[in-house]
Motif scaffolding. Structure first.
Motif, PDB file in Angstrom:
ATOM      1  N   TRP A 127      -0.758  31.407 -24.172  1.00 10.45           N
ATOM      2  CA  TRP A 127      -0.639  30.743 -22.868  1.00 10.45           C
ATOM      3  C   TRP A 127       0.626  31.232 -22.164  1.00 10.45           C
ATOM      4  O   TRP A 127       0.596  31.564 -20.971  1.00 10.45           O
ATOM      5  CB  TRP A 127      -0.607  29.232 -23.062  1.00 10.45           C
TER       6      TRP A 127
ATOM      7  N   ARG B  50      -4.865  32.735 -19.766  1.00 18.28           N
ATOM      8  CA  ARG B  50      -5.386  31.415 -19.420  1.00 18.28           C
ATOM      9  C   ARG B  50      -6.829  31.219 -19.846  1.00 18.28           C
ATOM     10  O   ARG B  50      -7.319  30.102 -19.874  1.00 18.28           O
ATOM     11  CB  ARG B  50      -5.266  31.179 -17.903  1.00 18.28           C
TER      12      ARG B  50
ATOM     13  N   ALA C 263      -7.010  29.793 -26.435  1.00 17.98           N
ATOM     14  CA  ALA C 263      -7.375  28.875 -27.525  1.00 17.98           C
ATOM     15  C   ALA C 263      -8.504  29.410 -28.395  1.00 17.98           C
ATOM     16  O   ALA C 263      -9.055  28.672 -29.215  1.00 17.98           O
ATOM     17  CB  ALA C 263      -7.751  27.522 -26.933  1.00 17.98           C
TER      18      ALA C 263
ATOM     19  N   TYR D 259      -6.319  21.398 -31.329  1.00 15.42           N
ATOM     20  CA  TYR D 259      -7.019  22.027 -30.209  1.00 15.42           C
ATOM     21  C   TYR D 259      -6.956  21.120 -28.974  1.00 15.42           C
ATOM     22  O   TYR D 259      -6.582  21.550 -27.874  1.00 15.42           O
ATOM     23  CB  TYR D 259      -8.464  22.291 -30.621  1.00 15.42           C
TER      24      TYR D 259
ATOM     25  N   THR E  80      -3.476  20.789 -27.533  1.00 14.96           N
ATOM     26  CA  THR E  80      -3.113  22.013 -26.815  1.00 14.96           C
ATOM     27  C   THR E  80      -3.697  21.995 -25.411  1.00 14.96           C
ATOM     28  O   THR E  80      -3.007  22.327 -24.436  1.00 14.96           O
ATOM     29  CB  THR E  80      -3.583  23.256 -27.594  1.00 14.96           C
ATOM     30  N   LEU E  81      -4.949  21.594 -25.292  1.00  9.29           N
ATOM     31  CA  LEU E  81      -5.590  21.528 -23.975  1.00  9.29           C
ATOM     32  C   LEU E  81      -4.963  20.446 -23.104  1.00  9.29           C
ATOM     33  O   LEU E  81      -4.763  20.656 -21.900  1.00  9.29           O
ATOM     34  CB  LEU E  81      -7.088  21.293 -24.134  1.00  9.29           C
TER      35      LEU E  81
ATOM     36  N   LEU F  51      -5.537  20.840 -19.081  1.00  5.78           N
ATOM     37  CA  LEU F  51      -6.920  21.282 -18.965  1.00  5.78           C
ATOM     38  C   LEU F  51      -7.825  20.137 -19.429  1.00  5.78           C
ATOM     39  O   LEU F  51      -8.472  20.195 -20.474  1.00  5.78           O
ATOM     40  CB  LEU F  51      -7.143  22.557 -19.785  1.00  5.78           C
ATOM     41  N   TYR F  52      -7.867  19.100 -18.625  1.00 11.53           N
ATOM     42  CA  TYR F  52      -8.510  17.853 -19.020  1.00 11.53           C
ATOM     43  C   TYR F  52     -10.029  17.973 -19.134  1.00 11.53           C
ATOM     44  O   TYR F  52     -10.620  17.388 -20.046  1.00 11.53           O
ATOM     45  CB  TYR F  52      -8.106  16.728 -18.067  1.00 11.53           C
TER      46      TYR F  52
ATOM     47  N   GLN G 152     -11.709  20.686 -19.913  1.00  2.25           N
ATOM     48  CA  GLN G 152     -11.949  21.433 -21.154  1.00  2.25           C
ATOM     49  C   GLN G 152     -11.720  20.532 -22.363  1.00  2.25           C
ATOM     50  O   GLN G 152     -12.468  20.599 -23.341  1.00  2.25           O
ATOM     51  CB  GLN G 152     -11.038  22.651 -21.227  1.00  2.25           C
ATOM     52  N   ALA G 153     -10.692  19.703 -22.288  1.00  2.00           N
ATOM     53  CA  ALA G 153     -10.405  18.795 -23.399  1.00  2.00           C
ATOM     54  C   ALA G 153     -11.582  17.865 -23.644  1.00  2.00           C
ATOM     55  O   ALA G 153     -11.962  17.626 -24.798  1.00  2.00           O
ATOM     56  CB  ALA G 153      -9.136  17.994 -23.122  1.00  2.00           C
TER      57      ALA G 153
ATOM     58  N   VAL H  87     -14.209  19.696 -25.586  1.00  3.61           N
ATOM     59  CA  VAL H  87     -13.827  19.869 -26.993  1.00  3.61           C
ATOM     60  C   VAL H  87     -13.925  18.538 -27.737  1.00  3.61           C
ATOM     61  O   VAL H  87     -14.357  18.492 -28.890  1.00  3.61           O
ATOM     62  CB  VAL H  87     -12.422  20.496 -27.114  1.00  3.61           C
TER      63      VAL H  87
END
Length: 167
Positions: free
Chosen positions: A8, A13, A17, A37, A40-41, A46-47, A49-50, A53
């Protein structure tokens, strides 16, 4: 986690991950991997994306206490107040300072200033990282509590310094 942060920092970007994805292919039920993971998000803000995951983690590793606080943070930061409050209610007493910070932020954004101020003030005394003090100050200012001056208003802490000759 360290590899993702390094990638990062180097400007990757998109694939920063990817090491988590590879590791989780080999060990899909490893909660510490999912937690790292997701954290990290969340740190990268990067909500969306979180949330993806988190859904994958729940599907692979079943229900675990790691997922609700992470989802509550992501939903709160995305402005999804109703689901965020429901998740925070389900979690119960907040023990983690980072989660508490996000809860206080959610309360402030939803005009629940007294509650946010009370929680921030109570928890700030136990917060070795000092993440809650800005929210204590915000609460005091919004409530008209003059203690904010003690926290921020000392003119000895404010100044203009010309350092051009030192550069």
């Amino acid at each position: 986690g360290a590899l993702a942060r390094l990638r990062w920092a180097r400007g990757d970007r998109e694939g920063f991950a990817s090491s988590f994805d590879r590791a989780l292919l080999a060990a899909p039920r490893e909660i510490p991997l999912w937690r790292a993971y997701i954290e990290t998000l969340l740190r990268a803000e990067l909500y969306e994306q979180a949330l993806g995951v988190i859904a994958r983690g729940r599907a692979a590793a079943r229900a675990h206490p790691t997922f609700d606080p992470a989802e509550s943070i992501a939903r709160a930061e995305l402005g999804e107040a109703a689901p965020a409050f429901a998740l925070f209610d389900r979690i119960g007493p907040l023990r983690n300072i980072a989660t508490t910070v996000h809860y206080v932020r959610l309360l402030i954004r939803n005009a629940r200033i007294e509650e946010a101020s009370r929680i921030a003030e109570q928890r700030a005394r136990q917060d070795a990282t000092h993440q809650l003090w800005p929210y204590v100050s915000i609460g005091w200012r919004l409530l008209g509590d003059h203690r904010w001056e003690w926290l921020e208003g000392d003119p000895r802490f404010i100044g203009v310094y010309d350092i051009a000759d030192q550069l």
